[in-house]
Design an enzyme around this catalytic site. Structure first.
Site, PDB file in Angstrom:
ATOM      1  N   SER A 111       0.846  -1.196   0.000  1.00  0.00           N
ATOM      2  CA  SER A 111       0.000   0.000   0.000  1.00  0.00           C
ATOM      3  C   SER A 111       0.881   1.246   0.000  1.00  0.00           C
ATOM      4  O   SER A 111       2.054   1.184   0.369  1.00  0.00           O
ATOM      5  CB  SER A 111      -0.933  -0.006   1.209  1.00  0.00           C
TER       6      SER A 111
ATOM      7  N   GLU B 204       1.139   5.477   0.944  1.00  0.00           N
ATOM      8  CA  GLU B 204       0.569   6.576   1.735  1.00  0.00           C
ATOM      9  C   GLU B 204       0.872   7.930   1.104  1.00  0.00           C
ATOM     10  O   GLU B 204       1.980   8.188   0.657  1.00  0.00           O
ATOM     11  CB  GLU B 204       1.149   6.520   3.157  1.00  0.00           C
TER      12      GLU B 204
ATOM     13  N   ASP C 225      -1.557  13.344  17.031  1.00  0.00           N
ATOM     14  CA  ASP C 225      -0.920  14.241  17.993  1.00  0.00           C
ATOM     15  C   ASP C 225      -1.731  15.517  18.027  1.00  0.00           C
ATOM     16  O   ASP C 225      -1.970  16.129  16.983  1.00  0.00           O
ATOM     17  CB  ASP C 225       0.525  14.534  17.576  1.00  0.00           C
TER      18      ASP C 225
ATOM     19  N   PHE D 102      12.603  14.473  11.421  1.00  0.00           N
ATOM     20  CA  PHE D 102      11.331  13.814  11.647  1.00  0.00           C
ATOM     21  C   PHE D 102      11.510  12.582  12.541  1.00  0.00           C
ATOM     22  O   PHE D 102      10.703  12.322  13.435  1.00  0.00           O
ATOM     23  CB  PHE D 102      10.748  13.428  10.279  1.00  0.00           C
TER      24      PHE D 102
ATOM     25  N   HIS E  20       3.914  -1.117   3.655  1.00  0.00           N
ATOM     26  CA  HIS E  20       3.192   0.143   3.436  1.00  0.00           C
ATOM     27  C   HIS E  20       4.259   1.206   3.191  1.00  0.00           C
ATOM     28  O   HIS E  20       5.074   1.472   4.077  1.00  0.00           O
ATOM     29  CB  HIS E  20       2.372   0.453   4.695  1.00  0.00           C
TER      30      HIS E  20
HETATM   31  P1  FAD Z   1      -2.370   5.337  20.375  1.00  0.00           P
HETATM   32  O1  FAD Z   1      -2.374   3.946  19.873  1.00  0.00           O
HETATM   33  O2  FAD Z   1      -3.631   5.853  20.937  1.00  0.00           O
HETATM   34  O3  FAD Z   1      -1.168   5.464  21.387  1.00  0.00           O
HETATM   35  C1  FAD Z   1      -0.600   6.709  21.754  1.00  0.00           C
HETATM   36  C2  FAD Z   1       0.255   6.579  23.020  1.00  0.00           C
HETATM   37  O4  FAD Z   1      -0.566   6.380  24.157  1.00  0.00           O
HETATM   38  C3  FAD Z   1       1.241   5.406  23.067  1.00  0.00           C
HETATM   39  O5  FAD Z   1       2.365   5.834  23.797  1.00  0.00           O
HETATM   40  C4  FAD Z   1       0.503   4.296  23.802  1.00  0.00           C
HETATM   41  O6  FAD Z   1       1.400   3.461  24.495  1.00  0.00           O
HETATM   42  C5  FAD Z   1      -0.397   5.072  24.719  1.00  0.00           C
HETATM   43  N1  FAD Z   1      -1.778   4.529  24.768  1.00  0.00           N
HETATM   44  C6  FAD Z   1      -2.446   3.892  23.795  1.00  0.00           C
HETATM   45  N2  FAD Z   1      -3.711   3.607  24.168  1.00  0.00           N
HETATM   46  C7  FAD Z   1      -3.838   4.102  25.421  1.00  0.00           C
HETATM   47  C8  FAD Z   1      -4.912   4.149  26.344  1.00  0.00           C
HETATM   48  N3  FAD Z   1      -6.098   3.614  26.034  1.00  0.00           N
HETATM   49  N4  FAD Z   1      -4.698   4.749  27.545  1.00  0.00           N
HETATM   50  C9  FAD Z   1      -3.489   5.296  27.847  1.00  0.00           C
HETATM   51  N5  FAD Z   1      -2.423   5.274  27.010  1.00  0.00           N
HETATM   52  C10 FAD Z   1      -2.609   4.712  25.813  1.00  0.00           C
HETATM   53  N6  FAD Z   1      -0.246  11.262  12.610  1.00  0.00           N
HETATM   54  C11 FAD Z   1      -1.063  12.199  12.110  1.00  0.00           C
HETATM   55  O7  FAD Z   1      -1.150  13.301  12.670  1.00  0.00           O
HETATM   56  N7  FAD Z   1      -1.809  11.975  10.977  1.00  0.00           N
HETATM   57  C12 FAD Z   1      -1.765  10.797  10.316  1.00  0.00           C
HETATM   58  O8  FAD Z   1      -2.468  10.607   9.314  1.00  0.00           O
HETATM   59  C13 FAD Z   1      -0.901   9.766  10.828  1.00  0.00           C
HETATM   60  N8  FAD Z   1      -0.827   8.561  10.230  1.00  0.00           N
HETATM   61  C14 FAD Z   1      -0.048   7.570  10.778  1.00  0.00           C
HETATM   62  C15 FAD Z   1      -0.032   6.312  10.178  1.00  0.00           C
HETATM   63  C16 FAD Z   1       0.746   5.297  10.696  1.00  0.00           C
HETATM   64  C17 FAD Z   1       0.736   3.938  10.026  1.00  0.00           C
HETATM   65  C18 FAD Z   1       1.553   5.534  11.847  1.00  0.00           C
HETATM   66  C19 FAD Z   1       2.433   4.451  12.404  1.00  0.00           C
HETATM   67  C20 FAD Z   1       1.533   6.784  12.458  1.00  0.00           C
HETATM   68  C21 FAD Z   1       0.738   7.816  11.949  1.00  0.00           C
HETATM   69  N9  FAD Z   1       0.661   9.076  12.540  1.00  0.00           N
HETATM   70  C22 FAD Z   1      -0.147  10.042  12.005  1.00  0.00           C
HETATM   71  C23 FAD Z   1       1.422   9.363  13.764  1.00  0.00           C
HETATM   72  C24 FAD Z   1       0.542   9.092  15.022  1.00  0.00           C
HETATM   73  O9  FAD Z   1      -0.582   9.923  14.978  1.00  0.00           O
HETATM   74  C25 FAD Z   1       1.364   9.410  16.272  1.00  0.00           C
HETATM   75  O10 FAD Z   1       2.382   8.475  16.407  1.00  0.00           O
HETATM   76  C26 FAD Z   1       0.547   9.540  17.547  1.00  0.00           C
HETATM   77  O11 FAD Z   1       1.406  10.082  18.548  1.00  0.00           O
HETATM   78  C27 FAD Z   1       0.006   8.227  18.088  1.00  0.00           C
HETATM   79  O12 FAD Z   1      -1.100   7.782  17.413  1.00  0.00           O
HETATM   80  P2  FAD Z   1      -1.623   6.257  17.686  1.00  0.00           P
HETATM   81  O13 FAD Z   1      -2.844   6.067  16.924  1.00  0.00           O
HETATM   82  O14 FAD Z   1      -0.507   5.321  17.491  1.00  0.00           O
HETATM   83  O15 FAD Z   1      -1.947   6.387  19.239  1.00  0.00           O
END
Ligand code: FAD
Length: 277
Positions: free
Chosen positions: A9, A11, A103, A209, A258
């Site tokens: 895929s 991005e 974030d 980054f 990806h």
């Molecule tokens: P989560 O899975 O929610 O985790 C975030 C943090 O909190 C981790 O440290 C985890 O250990 C902790 N955590 C998780 N769940 C919980 C909970 N229920 N309670 C307490 N702590 C918890 N960023 C963007 O802005 N836009 C994008 O389109 C984007 N696309 C991405 C695509 C991919 C494939 C990846 C790998 C990253 C992408 N990011 C993007 C970056 C991502 O948004 C950041 O890394 C962000 O800080 C974490 O998002 P997450 O969904 O992994 O968070």
């Protein structure tokens, strides 16, 4: 459709200008489409900063008949806003999503973030099994994670909430990925974890980054990149490094790759050619 075994895929991020969007849709996409990816994904600025531009690119790619996975996060938005966006994507024929916490933009730091597992749960409650849901995973561990184990436990939480697959943050230490797969399997994760791969386009940007997102660039790569002064040599080195990484991933059984294309055809296409994909 391609007969290859691994899922591939690509991005994109939504370009900031009309000219950038035009180029993405009329030049980049036909070239990358020819490589027969399973889907294109389009990033989303948490807090809605790219809500319209992400939506616009997703819609244009759908009009070209492509399978598209918009990225989505709550950011500071409420359930009604995210719900409306989901309904709209559904009406557009979108069947995949990448669900993230994202974030929070500066100024919203005091808000409690909506974690990715909560977004997955929200999407499942609202739309059932309509969407195939991807979530993020971190072989080198998310920079804000309390510990290695807590981070993979939270990844399991995302699968338990209904995610179908994960895509990893990019990495250059291939051992970190395979060790991570083992640890995930040990706690009962049995869904595919696709390797995220970042072709090296601009080394200085990549270094900056990587510091923020917790991806490590091995010392040997930095040392070698530093002494390559011509853009051409640096480009070739980057393609070679990432080709080797992909080759190891595919030969060792990674379920897919990806590509973080950075909206560029090359080097992704050159890596494809090298791999004979
Ligand atoms: P989560 O899975 O929610 O985790 C975030 C943090 O909190 C981790 O440290 C985890 O250990 C902790 N955590 C998780 N769940 C919980 C909970 N229920 N309670 C307490 N702590 C918890 N960023 C963007 O802005 N836009 C994008 O389109 C984007 N696309 C991405 C695509 C991919 C494939 C990846 C790998 C990253 C992408 N990011 C993007 C970056 C991502 O948004 C950041 O890394 C962000 O800080 C974490 O998002 P997450 O969904 O992994 O968070």
């Amino acid at each position: 459709m391609s007969g290859r075994k691994a899922s591939i895929s690509f991005e994109y991020f939504p370009p900031k200008t009309d000219a950038g969007s035009e180029k993405l849709l009329t030049a980049t996409t036909p070239a990358l489409r020819a490589l027969e990816p399973e889907f294109f994904s389009v990033t989303y600025g948490a807090g809605g900063s790219t809500r319209d531009t992400t939506h616009g690119i997703v819609s244009a790619l759908r009009e070209q008949g492509l399978t598209v996975a918009p990225h989505l996060s709550f950011g500071g938005d409420d359930a009604a806003t995210i719900g409306a966006l989901l309904d709209d994507y559904k009406a557009m024929g979108v069947e995949r999503l990448v669900c993230l916490r994202g974030d929070l933009p500066s100024g919203m730091g005091a808000m409690r973030p909506v974690y990715a597992n909560e977004l997955v749960q929200f999407v499942r409650e609202r739309t059932g099994d309509h969407f195939h849901i991807e979530v993020a995973a971190y072989p080198e561990i998310h920079p804000q994670a309390e510990s290695y184990s807590s981070d993979i436990a939270f990844l399991k939480g995302k699968f338990d909430a209904g995610a179908d697959r994960a895509i990893t943050q990019y990495f250059y230490n291939v051992e970190s990925y395979f060790y991570f797969l083992d640890r995930c399997s040990a706690i009962g994760i049995d869904k595919p974890i696709i390797a995220g791969v970042m072709p090296i386009v601009n080394f200085a940007n990549l270094q900056r980054f990587s510091r923020n997102c917790g991806a490590e660039i091995p010392r040997w790569i930095c040392q070698r990149a530093e002494e390559l002064t011509s853009a051409e040599d640096l480009h070739k080195f980057g393609v070679d490094v990432v080709t080797q990484l992909c080759q190891t991933l595919l030969e060792s059984g990674a379920p897919g790759i990806h590509f973080y294309t950075m909206n560029q055809v090359d080097p992704t296409r050159e890596i494809f050619t090298n791999l004979g994909l």
